[in-house]
Design an enzyme around this catalytic site. Structure first.
Site, PDB file in Angstrom:
ATOM      1  N   THR A  75       0.800  -1.217   0.000  1.00  0.00           N
ATOM      2  CA  THR A  75       0.000   0.000   0.000  1.00  0.00           C
ATOM      3  C   THR A  75       0.833   1.267   0.000  1.00  0.00           C
ATOM      4  O   THR A  75       0.589   2.188  -0.794  1.00  0.00           O
ATOM      5  CB  THR A  75      -0.939  -0.003   1.220  1.00  0.00           C
ATOM      6  OG1 THR A  75      -1.771  -1.157   1.163  1.00  0.00           O
ATOM      7  CG2 THR A  75      -1.809   1.245   1.248  1.00  0.00           C
ATOM      8  N   ARG A 159      -1.749   5.999   5.407  1.00  0.00           N
ATOM      9  CA  ARG A 159      -0.637   5.980   4.461  1.00  0.00           C
ATOM     10  C   ARG A 159      -1.082   6.333   3.043  1.00  0.00           C
ATOM     11  O   ARG A 159      -0.303   6.895   2.274  1.00  0.00           O
ATOM     12  CB  ARG A 159       0.082   4.635   4.489  1.00  0.00           C
ATOM     13  CG  ARG A 159      -0.778   3.390   4.303  1.00  0.00           C
ATOM     14  CD  ARG A 159       0.078   2.151   4.580  1.00  0.00           C
ATOM     15  NE  ARG A 159      -0.637   0.892   4.458  1.00  0.00           N
ATOM     16  CZ  ARG A 159      -1.262   0.268   5.453  1.00  0.00           C
ATOM     17  NH1 ARG A 159      -1.277   0.832   6.659  1.00  0.00           N
ATOM     18  NH2 ARG A 159      -1.858  -0.891   5.269  1.00  0.00           N
TER      19      ARG A 159
END
Length: 541
Positions: A75, A159
């Site tokens: 990710t 994130r």
């Protein structure tokens, strides 16, 4: 209709339609959307069934073979490529987590979106920050070129918001586990509180099972998974207060898109003199993929719900009359659980050997070499591995040689490269589908942060040894089911066309920057501008 759009309230979501005018050269609003774990395979599988927002984007400019070209298809590194134009080797974001054995704290693991300068910070208890991102993002460049430009980001993961939002967004929000939270250079948006009230109301009630449309009925089949559970026939029923089930369901994306729409309206993005940037990270597809796999009724319901919610989100933007440009892609793809693959013409799919985990392998190597201590550090059975810095150089060299030999001779390992090998390798070029494994690893290599060696598993090896802890499937490999993602652009009046040849997600930022007239320093990025105008004219300046 997305129930959260109505629940957040008309005060944020209703805007007066603007008078119709010819589209200027530059759009007033750029909307960048990342659908976490939306592989090109899933996009192709469901494309014929889309009727909402994903259908609209499918009728725009389509690059079905976009590549998160690097090896570490996770990710954080994936999101770091989307709006920086740079691969992880340049962004410095090499994984979700890596190790810094020189950190003056007991926890030597580093989370990609933490600020390790904050006293008491750990990889699991941290202050969210863009500290580790080494390069500017599109929003940063837009603000340099035009201080009046505004940047706002909403995402289901911190994130995702940080890596796309860059170093100086005006508003940055993410799902924290039970509510949205975040930071703003100005006072926090009122739509944040309104969104959280709507989410709290939704969570206070149990959720009934979703109805299965015919296309999902055909995919509904319970598959036993290691650990006694079964997946494949779920319909997202949940108990009141179950925020984990909320997260791994279409509800999270519905709330994220409604929040993004409300935030745009509240901040009046796209209505001023400058072009503004709205970033949306929808994360539920990833959580659904991890929890239930990429096939089955759950993923079918998730993608059809996302298509509908994106359609509602675009309809909301349409009503404003703002000239907006959309770019949609993903941070990585995903691999279905091996138990279902074994029933579907992929008998070679299997779970990883627990012996490959860095801690376990390190103990075995230490015993063979007569060394104490952990010897080897790593975040699982693949990726970056770090050798204990407390060992003398000669012993570290012996550990490295034995680790490379042990991994390279294991039947589930495709390749293992030392940091020295990666340092000597040139940055990859040419079509990403033709890159070697060394090229893919090099695109993820940062000499300051990467390990002493990197390990790559063979295709169809799921790096989850124990599926009884909640996650049954994952991603992170250098193989195309994890690397290939769609890249879609849409703007009213843009002539649709499709280019099936491979491009990279690092091409998105220079493509948008060219349309906006935002300068990029020569040699500062890895991507190239993609021409979005069909015919002899070009959008690349």
């Amino acid at each position: 209709m997305n129930s959260f759009l109505a629940a957040i309230g008309a005060a944020f979501l209703i805007a007066a339609p603007a008078s119709a005018q010819p589209a200027p050269a530059k759009p007033k609003l750029v909307v960048v959307i990342s659908v976490d774990q939306l592989s090109s395979d899933l996009f192709a599988q469901y494309r014929q069934h889309f009727t909402g927002g994903l259908r609209r984007l499918s009728d725009g400019v389509v690059f079905p073979s976009g590549y998160q070209a690097h090896a570490a298809t996770e990710t954080c590194p994936g999101h770091s490529t989307i709006l920086t134009g740079s691969r992880p080797s340049r962004t410095g974001v090499i994984a979700n987590n890596w190790f810094n054995l020189g950190l003056p704290r007991e926890d030597k693991q580093v989370y990609c979106a933490e600020d390790p300068r904050v006293p008491g910070s750990t990889s699991s208890n941290y202050t969210v920050s863009s500290y580790h991102l080494k390069v500017p993002a599109l929003g940063d460049l837009m603000k340099r070129a035009d201080p009046g430009a505004r940047v706002a980001a909403v995402a289901g993961k911190d994130r995702a918001a940080v890596m796309m939002g860059g170093h100086g967004p005006d508003h940055l929000y993410w799902w924290s586990g039970k509510a949205f939270t975040g930071a703003a250079r100005a006072p926090q948006a009122a739509s944040l509180a309104a969104t959280n009230r709507a989410v709290e109301t939704a969570l206070s009630r149990p959720r009934q099972p979703l109805s299965l449309p015919p296309v999902c009925q055909a995919r509904s089949r319970a598959v036993p998974v290691q650990g006694g559970q079964a997946v494949g026939a779920g319909r997202f029923a949940r108990d009141a207060g179950d925020s984990r089930a909320f997260r791994a369901s279409p509800e999270l994306d519905g709330a994220s898109l409604a929040f993004a729409g409300a935030l745009r309206s509240e901040l009046r993005l796209g209505e001023g003199r400058s072009t503004d940037l709205l970033i949306v990270g929808v994360s539920a597809t990833d959580y659904v993929g991890h929890t239930f796999g990429t096939q089955g009724a759950e993923m079918c319901l998730q993608l059809l719900s996302l298509d509908r919610d994106l359609g509602d989100f675009f309809a909301l933007l349409d009503r404003t009359g703002i000239d907006y440009l959309v770019a949609l892609t993903s941070d990585h793809g995903g691999l279905d659980l091996p138990e279902r693959q074994g029933q579907s013409a992929a008998p070679g799919a299997l779970r990883v050997d627990p012996a490959l985990a860095a801690t376990t392998m390190g103990k075995a190597i230490g015993a063979r070499l007569g060394l104490g201590g952990p010897v080897l550090f790593g975040d699982g059975a693949f990726g970056d591995m770090y050798i204990d810095r407390a060992l003398p150089p000669a012993q570290r060299a012996r550990v490295l040689a034995e680790a490379l030999r042990s991994y390279r001779t294991h039947p589930q390992v495709a390749a293992a490269f030392s940091a020295a090998e990666l340092s000597r390798a040139p940055s990859p070029s040419g079509p990403p589908d033709a890159w070697s494994l060394l090229d893919r690893a090099r695109a993820s290599f940062d000499p300051e942060r990467s390990g002493d060696l990197v390990v790559m598993l063979k295709p169809m090896v799921t790096p989850i040894a124990d599926a009884s802890r909640g996650y049954v499937a994952t991603h992170g490999s250098p193989w195309d089911y994890d690397r290939r993602v769609p890249i879609l652009f849409w703007r009213r009046g843009l002539t649709p066309y499709e280019q099936p040849l491979p491009v990279e997600t690092v091409d998105i930022m220079p493509t948008l920057a060219s349309i906006l007239g935002v300068p990029i320093a020569a040699g500062s990025i890895d991507g190239r501008c993609l021409d979005l105008i069909e015919g002899p004219a070009t959008s690349c300046r």
